[in-house]
Design an enzyme around this catalytic site. Structure first.
Site, short mmCIF file in Angstrom:
data_model
loop_
_atom_site.label_atom_id
_atom_site.label_comp_id
_atom_site.label_asym_id
_atom_site.label_seq_id
_atom_site.Cartn_x
_atom_site.Cartn_y
_atom_site.Cartn_z
N ARG A 17 0.47 -1.38 -0.18
CA ARG A 17 0.37 -0.17 -0.10
C ARG A 17 0.96 1.23 0.24
NH1 ARG A 17 -3.80 -1.21 4.90
NH2 ARG A 17 -1.78 -1.48 5.67
N LYS A 71 6.05 -14.22 10.83
CA LYS A 71 6.28 -15.54 12.17
C LYS A 71 4.90 -14.45 13.16
CE LYS A 71 10.98 -15.97 10.99
NZ LYS A 71 12.15 -16.53 11.00
N ALA A 96 17.69 -9.53 6.11
CA ALA A 96 17.36 -8.86 5.18
C ALA A 96 18.23 -8.67 4.03
CB ALA A 96 16.02 -8.25 5.13
N LYS A 134 11.09 -17.47 19.38
CA LYS A 134 12.38 -17.02 19.15
C LYS A 134 11.82 -15.70 19.43
CE LYS A 134 12.11 -15.40 15.47
NZ LYS A 134 13.12 -13.89 14.78
N SER A 182 18.05 -6.89 15.73
CA SER A 182 17.42 -8.00 15.77
C SER A 182 16.32 -6.78 16.51
CB SER A 182 17.17 -8.71 16.95
OG SER A 182 15.46 -9.32 17.70
#
Length: 334
Positions: A34, A107, A139, A190, A253
């Protein structure tokens, strides 16, 4: 190059990385999203300026917000936040053929129903073949062509071969497993452990504590896999221990960073998958009467009235210490 059309739903970093992999092997790849900034930058400059501004993309990738692009797709990869999954499917499902393989790249657990993403897809698209892509992958490293590995979980080996041929490159490798549920529960769990790791690193807990946490986390993961009828052996796959290590020991992360900053009063409404997943896993453990100490402890920490105050860190230390003692079945030294 395979003569097929692939669509990636989601124009974030991971969706873009997947699209770029597909573009090496398939005729046309379209990112359906979008965000007009993402669409324009991909179509005009072959780059995702919003999420991956330093990585040029293959030129056979285009982007659009038009749903009808899904009608010609032979493979559809879904890389959107888990909590928006059902709403998305309800909007687009009339454009998806029953013969199309759906590959889930997100996830999480649906908060209201406590369903895994594959279960949500099955309710909305009951005839389609469902796969789950999961592994220790950032990525930007995939786009940098650093060797990367993922599990592709599904129950149709012929369909797996088709997807793997479209996705695999000289530096991106997939391994077939059949445990769809175990793969997903590990991918969700995780994120919770990564938040705890961030908390511990912020409080200078040390490598001894973090390493012990990994052992305890693997045991707790078995409990959740059992709840969802998965295979505990999946813990040893890329989607298990591999993804756990990546997410828990890297400041790249988002969930690790969230835990690290939580001690200092970082907004508890932060957009990280681990936050909603934590609530879902806590509720699953309660419903099934399973004592998942790490999950329950983190949930308790996020409910403290002292959140954002000077006493918050001491409250966290007390709860984590109590959790470790409980898991080891020992009493606190006098």
């Amino acid at each position: 190059m395979v003569l097929m059309d692939s669509v990636v739903i989601g124009g974030g970093a991971w969706g873009t990385a997947i699209a770029n992999l597909l573009a090496f092997n398939t005729q046309r790849v379209t990112i359906f999203c979008r965000n007009t900034t993402v669409i324009d930058s991909i179509n005009k400059r072959h780059i995702n300026t919003k999420y991956l501004p330093t990585f040029p993309l293959n030129k056979n990738i285009s982007a659009t917000s038009r749903m009808d692009v899904l009608k010609n797709a032979e493979l559809i990869f879904v890389a959107v936040p888990s909590q928006s999954m059902r709403e998305l499917l309800q909007k687009v499902k009339e454009n998806i053929k029953e013969s199309v393989q759906i590959i889930l790249c997100n996830k999480g657990i649906e908060r209201e129903s406590l369903l895994l993403m594959s279960e949500v897809v099955h309710e909305e698209l009951p005839k389609n073949d469902i796969f789950v892509l999961s592994g220790p992958n950032f990525a930007h490293e995939v786009l940098s062509k650093k060797p990367s590995f993922s599990n592709l979980a599904g129950r149709n080996k012929t369909s797996y071969d088709k997807i793997a041929n479209a996705l695999s490159t000289e530096t991106f490798f997939t391994k077939y497993i059949t445990d769809i549920n175990g793969t997903q529960i590990l991918g969700a769990f995780k994120n919770v452990i990564a938040i705890i790791c961030g908390l511990l690193v912020r409080m200078d807990a040390g490598s001894n504590t973090l390493s012990a946490l990994m052992s305890l986390a693997l045991e707790e993961a078995r409990s959740f896999i059992t709840i969802k009828n998965g295979n505990p052996d999946t813990i040893m796959e890329f989607c298990g221990i591999g993804d756990l290590v990546l997410t828990c020991f890297s400041n790249k992360s988002r969930n690790f960073r969230y835990g690290y900053r939580l001690v200092d009063g970082y907004s508890e409404n932060a957009l990280v998958e681990g936050k909603s997943t934590l609530e879902s896993l806590h509720e699953l453990a309660r419903i099934h009467n399973i004592n998942c100490v790490l999950t329950n402890t983190l949930y308790t920490v996020t409910q403290f009235n002292s959140y954002g105050t000077s006493s918050f860190e001491q409250d966290i230390k007390r709860e984590l210490n109590s959790a470790f003692m409980s898991l080891l079945g020992c009493a606190k030294n006098p």
